[in-house]
Design a protein around this motif. Structure first.
Motif, short mmCIF file in Angstrom:
data_model
loop_
_atom_site.label_atom_id
_atom_site.label_comp_id
_atom_site.label_asym_id
_atom_site.label_seq_id
_atom_site.Cartn_x
_atom_site.Cartn_y
_atom_site.Cartn_z
N ASP A 98 -1.53 1.16 -14.35
CA ASP A 98 -1.25 0.67 -13.26
C ASP A 98 0.86 0.47 -13.33
O ASP A 98 1.07 0.60 -13.92
N ARG A 146 -3.69 3.15 -2.51
CA ARG A 146 -3.23 2.63 -4.23
C ARG A 146 -2.60 1.05 -3.18
O ARG A 146 -1.45 0.79 -2.86
N LYS A 185 -4.30 9.89 -1.73
CA LYS A 185 -5.02 8.44 -2.14
C LYS A 185 -4.35 7.10 -2.03
O LYS A 185 -3.28 7.02 -2.68
N GLU A 198 0.65 -1.08 0.19
CA GLU A 198 0.13 -0.39 0.41
C GLU A 198 0.75 1.40 -0.05
O GLU A 198 1.54 1.84 0.97
#
Length: 143
Positions: A94, A68, A66, A60
């Motif tokens: 990605d 992700r 944010k 993470e």
């Protein structure tokens, strides 16, 4: 009769050669910054992967406020372990992060050698122009 160069002219030539040499040394050995390319952040391992399989750890990481979950280019970390990672420049789609210790922040050796060769070729070209601008002494005497 050839025109002799004064000591001041030779001093200026040596000064230019010394400054070019110093500039070359700075260009080759000064660490170039990768500003804007990668950002170092701390990530937390959420899903470790075994190194025996072809899997990657999942971490993470906070990107633009944010959280992700992205793959880490590595394996064998413990769950909830903190790892320093480098984010790529483009984090819109990605992406895979790399551990910060696995990637060098310095410019690659090939880039430094290219800079060195560029400086040396410029120095050689300047020296060639200096040589062809000198008056050629006459070897054949009139008479």
């Amino acid at each position: 009769m050839a025109v002799r160069r004064s000591p001041v002219t030779w001093g200026l030539v040596l000064l230019v050669v010394a400054l070019v040499g110093l500039g070359t040394a700075v260009a080759v050995w000064w660490p170039l910054s990768g500003a804007g390319e990668r950002i170092r952040v701390t990530a937390t391992v959420v899903k470790p992967a075994s190194c025996g399989k072809k899997e990657l750890d999942q971490v993470e990481v906070t990107v633009d406020g944010k959280v992700r979950t992205v793959p880490l280019d590595g394996c064998g970390h413990r769950e909830r372990e903190s790892v320093d990672v480098l984010l790529p420049a483009d984090t819109s789609g990605d992406f895979t992060v790399q551990t910060a210790g696995a990637v060098s922040d310095a410019a690659p050796l090939s880039q430094r050698l290219e800079t060195l060769m560029l400086c040396l070729s410029g120095l050689a070209g300047g020296f060639y122009v200096y040589l062809i601008s000198k008056p050629v002494p006459r070897l054949i005497s009139a008479g």
